[in-house]
Scaffold this motif. Structure first.
Motif, short mmCIF file in Angstrom:
data_model
loop_
_atom_site.label_atom_id
_atom_site.label_comp_id
_atom_site.label_asym_id
_atom_site.label_seq_id
_atom_site.Cartn_x
_atom_site.Cartn_y
_atom_site.Cartn_z
N SER A 96 0.82 -1.21 0.00
CA SER A 96 0.00 0.00 0.00
C SER A 96 0.86 1.26 0.00
O SER A 96 0.56 2.24 -0.69
CB SER A 96 -0.93 -0.01 1.22
N ILE A 97 1.96 1.26 0.78
CA ILE A 97 2.84 2.43 0.84
C ILE A 97 3.53 2.64 -0.51
O ILE A 97 3.69 3.78 -0.97
CB ILE A 97 3.87 2.26 1.97
N ARG A 98 3.93 1.55 -1.18
CA ARG A 98 4.55 1.68 -2.51
C ARG A 98 3.56 2.27 -3.50
O ARG A 98 3.90 3.14 -4.31
CB ARG A 98 5.03 0.32 -3.01
N GLU A 99 2.31 1.80 -3.45
CA GLU A 99 1.29 2.32 -4.37
C GLU A 99 1.02 3.80 -4.11
O GLU A 99 0.85 4.59 -5.05
CB GLU A 99 0.00 1.50 -4.22
N LYS A 100 0.97 4.17 -2.84
CA LYS A 100 0.76 5.57 -2.49
C LYS A 100 1.90 6.43 -3.01
O LYS A 100 1.67 7.53 -3.55
CB LYS A 100 0.64 5.72 -0.97
N SER A 101 3.12 5.95 -2.87
CA SER A 101 4.28 6.69 -3.37
C SER A 101 4.21 6.83 -4.89
O SER A 101 4.54 7.89 -5.44
CB SER A 101 5.57 5.98 -2.98
N LEU A 102 3.79 5.77 -5.56
CA LEU A 102 3.69 5.81 -7.02
C LEU A 102 2.69 6.87 -7.46
O LEU A 102 2.95 7.66 -8.39
CB LEU A 102 3.27 4.44 -7.55
N HIS A 103 1.54 6.94 -6.79
CA HIS A 103 0.53 7.95 -7.15
C HIS A 103 1.05 9.36 -6.89
O HIS A 103 0.80 10.28 -7.69
CB HIS A 103 -0.75 7.70 -6.34
N GLU A 104 1.79 9.55 -5.81
CA GLU A 104 2.34 10.87 -5.51
C GLU A 104 3.33 11.31 -6.58
O GLU A 104 3.31 12.45 -7.04
CB GLU A 104 3.04 10.84 -4.15
N ILE A 105 4.22 10.40 -6.98
CA ILE A 105 5.23 10.74 -7.98
C ILE A 105 4.59 11.05 -9.32
O ILE A 105 4.97 11.99 -10.01
CB ILE A 105 6.24 9.58 -8.13
N PHE A 106 3.59 10.27 -9.71
CA PHE A 106 3.00 10.45 -11.02
C PHE A 106 2.20 11.75 -11.14
O PHE A 106 1.89 12.18 -12.24
CB PHE A 106 2.12 9.25 -11.40
N ARG A 107 1.88 12.37 -10.00
CA ARG A 107 1.25 13.68 -10.09
C ARG A 107 2.22 14.70 -10.66
O ARG A 107 1.80 15.75 -11.16
CB ARG A 107 0.80 14.13 -8.69
N VAL A 206 10.60 7.76 -3.64
CA VAL A 206 10.93 7.62 -5.05
C VAL A 206 11.32 6.17 -5.36
O VAL A 206 10.90 5.60 -6.37
CB VAL A 206 12.07 8.58 -5.44
N ALA A 207 12.13 5.58 -4.49
CA ALA A 207 12.53 4.19 -4.69
C ALA A 207 11.32 3.25 -4.66
O ALA A 207 11.22 2.33 -5.49
CB ALA A 207 13.54 3.79 -3.62
N MET A 208 10.40 3.49 -3.74
CA MET A 208 9.20 2.65 -3.66
C MET A 208 8.34 2.81 -4.90
O MET A 208 7.82 1.84 -5.45
CB MET A 208 8.40 3.01 -2.40
N ALA A 209 8.18 4.05 -5.34
CA ALA A 209 7.35 4.31 -6.52
C ALA A 209 7.96 3.69 -7.76
O ALA A 209 7.26 3.10 -8.60
CB ALA A 209 7.18 5.82 -6.70
N GLY A 354 11.45 12.93 -7.77
CA GLY A 354 10.67 11.86 -8.39
C GLY A 354 10.47 12.07 -9.88
O GLY A 354 10.61 11.14 -10.68
N GLY A 355 10.15 13.30 -10.27
CA GLY A 355 9.94 13.59 -11.68
C GLY A 355 11.19 13.33 -12.50
O GLY A 355 11.14 12.73 -13.57
N TYR A 356 12.35 13.78 -11.98
CA TYR A 356 13.60 13.57 -12.70
C TYR A 356 13.89 12.09 -12.89
O TYR A 356 14.25 11.64 -13.98
CB TYR A 356 14.76 14.21 -11.94
N ILE A 357 13.75 11.31 -11.84
CA ILE A 357 14.11 9.90 -11.91
C ILE A 357 13.17 9.14 -12.84
O ILE A 357 13.62 8.34 -13.67
CB ILE A 357 14.11 9.27 -10.50
N PHE A 358 11.88 9.39 -12.76
CA PHE A 358 10.94 8.67 -13.61
C PHE A 358 11.13 9.02 -15.07
O PHE A 358 11.13 8.15 -15.94
CB PHE A 358 9.50 8.95 -13.17
#
Length: 370
Positions: A96-107, A206-209, A354-358
């Motif tokens: 759940s924490i990884r998914e939350k991080s992914l949603h935050e980064i993709f914003r 960022v790593a989790m996402a 996060g934006g840079y890494i993705f």
């Protein structure tokens, strides 16, 4: 631990349409990440926030923190560890924490393609390019350019007889999709929480996402995580939310060596190292002991790190450094590292990380394709 508070907006729950549990669950996941997986500490902080801002006072159902704890147990997010006599998070919470991080980064990111990585080269892929070329054995006949093929045939045909030759066939080029092997290095040295700034939590998010995105969309890729302080060690994805900064120096040399060792065992065409750090290389293992120098850049250490960057370049391993510090002399070191490896470097704020890494992960495809 330092907190930055803002006024609680009671309209938040109504506007977002969140249940009392979901509202507290969002807060709790954030606190659990900051606490390094310490459920008791996260609960104490949650109680402090509720006391200060009356979060649960906004719930019409009379829902309290005790109800929230009970519901977390019922839903399988936390459990009681009898051996340690403490509450601990479960694998369901990790996910759940990884998914939350992914949603935050993709914003932070622009909407893009899904499911594959594109290279700048053409070959077999899913999306057509406007350019065409001669057909070759093995090409997908579904990509034949019928108009171009017909025009080629007419050039040597007569009105009485049409002759289609193999050389007449034209096909559209397509984007070539490839896989990649990535090692993500996370700096756990003491400077990641110095000066009243929490740098490790954004790095973990960022790593989790990134790991969640790869597992969901890029199943052919591999991602390994290496944490480093006085030494470097591999960690599992499930351990990411609970990493903690230690009283460590920064052994960048061993981190790069461990990453290179991992990548050399992988059978991937594209291999890369992403390194998140805010500090200088300040130690290394020499003759079985820790050689360290926290005062400025020690050329003995720096030169060894640059030598390793050159070795990575010869092994066709790209190093991309994400520097979350603004000190000019540290940025000069990163430039030296980048030049030695012919890699890339970003000097980003924590919000931009996060934006840079993705974006770099998705576009970083350099393999030449025939």
């Amino acid at each position: 631990m330092h907190f930055r508070y803002q006024q609680w907006d009671e309209r938040f729950n109504r506007q977002a349409g969140k249940s009392p549990f979901d509202t507290l669950w969002d807060l709790f996941q954030e606190l659990l990440t900051i606490s390094g997986g310490d459920v008791s500490q996260a609960m104490r902080w949650l109680n402090d926030i509720d006391k200060e801002y009356g979060v649960t006072d906004q719930f019409e159902e009379g829902y309290g923190i005790g109800d929230f704890i009970e519901e977390m147990q019922d839903r399988g997010y936390i459990r009681f560890d009898e051996e340690e006599s403490i509450m601990v998070p479960t694998s369901k919470t990790d996910r759940s924490i990884r998914e939350k991080s992914l949603h935050e980064i993709f914003r932070q990111l622009k909407k893009g393609g899904k499911g594959e990585h594109k290279t700048p080269h053409t070959g077999r892929g899913l999306e057509r390019q406007p350019e065409t070329r001669n057909w070759a054995p093995g090409d997908d006949i579904g990509h034949i350019d019928s108009v171009g093929t017909l025009m080629n045939m007419l050039q040597h045909s007569s009105l009485d007889q049409f002759q289609l030759r193999e050389s007449d066939l034209e096909v559209y080029d397509t984007d070539h999709h490839t896989s990649a092997s990535t090692v993500l290095l996370i700096d756990l040295s003491h400077s990641m929480i110095l000066y009243g700034e929490d740098r490790i939590t954004p790095a973990k998010k960022v790593a989790m996402a990134l790991s969640e995105m790869i597992m969901r969309n890029f199943s052919s890729d591999s991602l390994d995580i290496v944490a480093f302080g006085n030494e470097a060690w591999e960690i599992a994805v499930k351990d990411l939310p609970y990493l903690k900064v230690g009283p460590y120096h920064t052994n960048t040399l061993q981190a790069l060596r461990v990453a290179r060792s991992i990548l050399q065992r992988k059978k991937f065409s594209n291999k890369q190292i992403f390194m998140i750090t805010d500090g200088k290389p300040s130690c290394m293992i020499e003759n079985g002991r820790l050689y360290k120098n926290s005062f400025g850049l020690d050329r003995k250490i720096v030169n060894k790190v640059l030598d390793e960057a050159v070795v990575c370049r010869r092994k066709q391993i790209d190093i991309t450094t994400f520097m979350i510090a603004r000190d000019p002399y540290l940025q000069n070191f990163v430039r030296e590292l980048t030049d030695a490896n012919k890699g890339r470097a970003y000097y980003s704020s924590l919000n931009e990380l996060g934006g840079y890494i993705f974006e770099d992960y998705i576009r970083n495809r350099r393999k030449n394709v025939r």
